[in-house]
Design an enzyme around this catalytic site. Structure first.
Site, PDB file in Angstrom:
ATOM      1  NE  ARG A 233      -4.195  -1.521   0.221  1.00  0.00           N
ATOM      2  CZ  ARG A 233      -4.287  -2.610  -0.570  1.00  0.00           C
ATOM      3  NH1 ARG A 233      -3.318  -2.870  -1.430  1.00  0.00           N
ATOM      4  NH2 ARG A 233      -5.330  -3.392  -0.508  1.00  0.00           N
ATOM      5  CD  GLU A 262      -2.977   3.122  -5.243  1.00  0.00           C
ATOM      6  OE1 GLU A 262      -4.043   2.526  -5.439  1.00  0.00           O
ATOM      7  OE2 GLU A 262      -1.971   2.565  -4.794  1.00  0.00           O
ATOM      8  CG  HIS A 280      -3.272  -0.872  -6.698  1.00  0.00           C
ATOM      9  ND1 HIS A 280      -3.608  -0.291  -5.502  1.00  0.00           N
ATOM     10  CD2 HIS A 280      -3.190  -2.204  -6.431  1.00  0.00           C
ATOM     11  CE1 HIS A 280      -3.735  -1.214  -4.561  1.00  0.00           C
ATOM     12  NE2 HIS A 280      -3.485  -2.388  -5.105  1.00  0.00           N
TER      13      HIS A 280
HETATM   14  C1  DGY Z   1      -5.204  -6.376  -2.899  1.00  0.00           C
HETATM   15  O1  DGY Z   1      -5.948  -7.275  -3.317  1.00  0.00           O
HETATM   16  O2  DGY Z   1      -5.334  -5.873  -1.794  1.00  0.00           O
HETATM   17  C2  DGY Z   1      -4.072  -5.912  -3.743  1.00  0.00           C
HETATM   18  O3  DGY Z   1      -3.857  -4.553  -3.585  1.00  0.00           O
HETATM   19  C3  DGY Z   1      -4.231  -6.275  -5.189  1.00  0.00           C
HETATM   20  O4  DGY Z   1      -3.244  -5.748  -5.979  1.00  0.00           O
END
Ligand code: DGY
Length: 318
Positions: A233, A262, A280
């Site tokens: 993240r 984002e 992402h």
């Molecule tokens: C999630 O599923 O939390 C991830 O960020 C996917 O990329």
């Protein structure tokens, strides 16, 4: 159980369609969320479940606006978008999609490591700009044989570690607790891990416990030849400290699948040649997203049929 399902945007059209084929659906709008909650009290009182992704916040106000809410099916392994305290207080259960995305996210981490360490994206720009005829692209360090630190040796971290070990990398890790039975060396802190490696891969869950875990001391420990890859993240990395470290040459390069705000990407990051940026897409393969949709809908169906989730998040599953 009868009732409707609230779709919290953004959801992919494929997921939204599948939910809509099975259930009565209410769509939360992106703008004017508060006005929608105030003006649709009757429809919201029918909602028994939510489907969302990590980009769609489910906060205390939303939980409070849904008196019959019992389940949140999160399409994604990370669920830092959901206010778990509000869910716990109301007895709302939450599922996520573990395991099915390990390989895809590990591939993304590997791709970012190769792209940054071998400067593959820069090399592509070099060819397209017609600079090849003027001379060779500079030599780069190699990924195989280098030292890689995994920050967070969960399921995805372990998959990345095993791929890198197969490539001849020397893998070590830091997690909150030492993981028994792994062949990888344990470091007692993120800084200690960064100080002993050439590349650091961030794969810990997001949320308050890991906020800015990768800060200036960690980046400085990684150093001018170091590469940072983040597939976790944006919140886990102090983005201001990261930009400064890259601009000042205190860090070598960064490969980022996730960012602090984002989908907004600061110009300061976009302008840096030694940064590879992805929107992402860690889990965004056709196969993995199909499996994630299936597991999200299976969790929802299972809770509606039997009151049980297949993959409940651990914090609320006791
Ligand atoms: C999630 O599923 O939390 C991830 O960020 C996917 O990329």
């Amino acid at each position: 159980m009868t009732g409707s399902i609230l779709c919290v945007p953004p959801l992919s059209p494929l997921l939204r369609d599948e939910v809509g084929r099975r259930y009565d659906v209410l769509d939360l709008p992106v703008p004017d969320r508060d006005a929608f909650l105030a003006e649709n009290v009757e429809a919201l009182s029918e909602v028994v479940g939510i489907v969302c992704t990590n980009a769609g916040p489910v906060d205390a106000a939303l939980v409070a606006a849904l008196p019959r809410l019992g389940v949140i099916a999160n399409h994604g392994v990370g669920y830092d978008n959901i206010d778990l305290d509000a869910c716990r207080e109301r007895g709302v259960v939450v599922s996520n999609t573990p395991d099915v995305l390990d390989a895809a996210v590990a591939e993304t981490a590997l791709g970012l490591l190769l792209a940054t360490r071998r400067r593959l994206v820069e090399a592509d720009r070099f060819v397209r700009a017609g600079r090849w005829a003027d001379g060779e692209f500079p030599l780069t360090p190699q990924l195989s044989g280098s030292r890689v630190g995994i920050l967070g040796l969960g399921r995805i971290g372990r998959t990345i570690a095993d791929l890198l070990a197969a490539m001849g990398c020397v893998v070590s890790y830091h997690s909150r607790h030492e993981v028994p039975g792994t062949p990888y060396a344990y470091a007692r802190s993120a800084t200690e891990l960064a100080a002993g490696v050439d590349n650091l891969v961030v794969v810990v869950p997001g949320g308050p416990a890991t906020e800015a875990l990768v800060d200036r001391p960690v980046l400085d420990a990684l150093g001018p030849g170091g590469v940072l890859v983040n597939v976790a993240r944006g919140s886990v990395v102090d983005q201001t400290a990261l930009v400064e470290a890259l601009e000042q040459g205190r860090l070598g390069a960064a490969g980022l699948d996730v960012l602090a705000d984002e989908p907004h990407v600061p110009a300061s990051l976009r302008e840096l040649e030694q940064v590879v940026l992805l929107p992402h897409v860690g889990s965004a393969t056709e196969e993995t997203r199909a499996a994630m949709r299936r597991l999200t809908l299976d969790n929802l169906a299972s809770w509606l049929d039997s009151g049980r989730l297949l993959t409940p998040v651990p914090e609320l599953s006791s």
